[in-house]
Enzyme design. Structure first.
Site, PDB file in Angstrom:
ATOM      1  N   THR A  20      71.552 -17.023  14.741  1.00 51.74           N
ATOM      2  CA  THR A  20      72.266 -16.927  13.067  1.00 51.74           C
ATOM      3  C   THR A  20      72.365 -15.789  11.996  1.00 51.74           C
ATOM      4  OG1 THR A  20      71.307 -19.126  13.244  1.00 51.74           O
ATOM      5  CG2 THR A  20      71.933 -18.084  10.478  1.00 51.74           C
ATOM      6  N   ARG A  32      76.519 -32.119  16.484  1.00 51.26           N
ATOM      7  CA  ARG A  32      74.944 -31.216  15.997  1.00 51.26           C
ATOM      8  C   ARG A  32      75.110 -30.797  14.813  1.00 51.26           C
ATOM      9  NH1 ARG A  32      72.099 -26.835  15.004  1.00 51.26           N
ATOM     10  NH2 ARG A  32      69.822 -27.561  14.998  1.00 51.26           N
ATOM     11  N   GLY A  41      73.358 -27.826  12.420  1.00 58.90           N
ATOM     12  CA  GLY A  41      71.984 -27.389  11.566  1.00 58.90           C
ATOM     13  C   GLY A  41      72.386 -27.351  10.309  1.00 58.90           C
TER      14      GLY A  41
HETATM   15  N1  GLY Z   1      69.830 -22.470  11.990  1.00 60.93           N
HETATM   16  C1  GLY Z   1      70.202 -23.004  12.537  1.00 60.93           C
HETATM   17  C2  GLY Z   1      70.859 -23.862  13.135  1.00 60.93           C
HETATM   18  O1  GLY Z   1      69.290 -24.329  13.132  1.00 60.93           O
HETATM   19  O2  GLY Z   1      71.742 -24.312  13.977  1.00 60.93           O
END
Ligand code: GLY
Length: 339
Positions: free
Chosen positions: A193, A221, A223
């Site tokens: 990230t 998923r 985040g």
């Molecule tokens: N911080 C990035 C994620 O967990 O997707």
């Protein structure tokens, strides 16, 4: 109550040409707006921030500055945690998440599980500016990007495919996938990230968070990065915060919102980032239960900066970097647990 260890504090700076020193409160750039910050140190910081600083320092648009800087990592195939070249989900498909927030009107936009588009932060900006919505995900986000002329491309680089394949071959010794004889498998799952935060010369604040998310995630998923208040939050009265690392912990603490609210209540950006790390450790029942990492960066409206992470190897303080009128600097923050 957690038996907390004291935050390990060491702050220094690395100038582009000569060493420069930041002070312990992280106030080096105070009254020196504009400033543009990214959540990485010297390795990526300078090249990521060059286009944004070019725009900001020439009185260009704040949103153009953060977008162009975020695009640098998104378009770089060498980075395996953001945009093109990011590590894929468990099926080998790259799914990207990104968010943007603009202080003056408190507006925001985000995309999640976006496939085939190299620059998700640019699509998030269009969600903010050209729709009445905030979050668009999956196929809908891709169709929205296509409508705006984005090209659908293969985001899985050879480098990322090989890393993913090695992961798949090493998941279990009870399936039909065998690793090669020279198996050099590293079982770390990145949550890389990048956050880009900025304050312009009017002291208006904005930010972007962009990622390919948890490597080998279950398809679909999402985040913290595309969730406003989790991976990113901006308040034009206060400043901005962004998170990297294990997204699930940032989601259940509304991490970036928490940090900005701590700043509103008088904490410096540094103290606010540390407060979130402590909270995450506390809700997990203490340091003995921490087998993940999170890193938080914050930028005050006055140009002050802060950065903290939960755990690091000795002497490996978490870093952020920034450009201001004083040039390019690297700021070392604090961490809570020494590995
Ligand atoms: N911080 C990035 C994620 O967990 O997707």
């Amino acid at each position: 109550m957690t038996n907390r260890r004291t935050f390990i504090k060491k702050i220094s700076a690395i100038g582009a040409t000569a060493p420069l020193v930041t002070n312990l409160k992280g106030e080096s750039s105070k009254k020196d707006n504009p400033i543009i910050v990214c959540s990485r140190g010297e390795d990526w910081g300078e090249k990521v921030l060059i286009p944004g600083w070019e725009i900001l320092s020439n009185n260009g648009k704040l949103l153009d500055a953060i977008e162009k800087s975020a695009n640098v990592t998104e378009l770089d195939p060498e980075d395996t945690s953001v945009g093109f070249g990011g590590l894929p989900n468990e099926h080998g498909i790259v799914q990207l998440d990104a968010s943007i927030m603009y202080g003056p009107n408190h507006n925001c936009g985000s995309v999640a599980c976006l496939e085939g588009i190299k620059t998700p932060s640019s699509v998030a900006r269009l969600v903010m500016e050209r729709t009445d919505h905030i979050h668009i995900v999956g196929k809908g986000a891709q169709n929205f990007a296509k409508a705006h002329g984005f090209k659908i491309e293969n985001l899985l680089t050879e480098k990322a495919r090989k890393i993913w394949l090695r992961w798949k071959e090493n998941i279990s010794d009870k399936d039909d996938w065998f690793p090669p004889k020279d198996n050099s498998y590293n079982n770390e799952r990145s949550t890389g990230t990048i956050n880009v935060l900025a304050v312009d010369s009017n002291s208006d604040v904005a930010g972007i968070t962009t990622t390919s998310g948890l490597a080998y995630k279950i398809p679909g998923r999402i985040g913290d990065s595309p969730i406003i208040g989790a991976g990113l939050y901006v308040d034009n009265e206060v400043g901005a915060a962004g998170a990297t690392g294990r997204g699930e912990e940032i989601l259940r603490t509304c991490g970036s919102f928490f940090v900005v609210e701590q700043m509103r209540n008088g904490k410096t950006p540094q103290e606010a980032c540390e407060a979130l790390c402590k909270k995450i450790v506390d809700i997990n029942g203490g340091t003995k239960n921490i087998d993940f990492n999170d890193k938080i960066v914050a930028l005050g409206k006055d140009g002050s900066v802060g950065c903290a992470s939960i755990k690091e190897k000795k002497g490996n303080e978490p870093k952020l970097s920034y450009w201001s009128k004083n040039g390019f600097k690297v700021y070392r923050g604090t961490y809570l647990i020494e590995e």
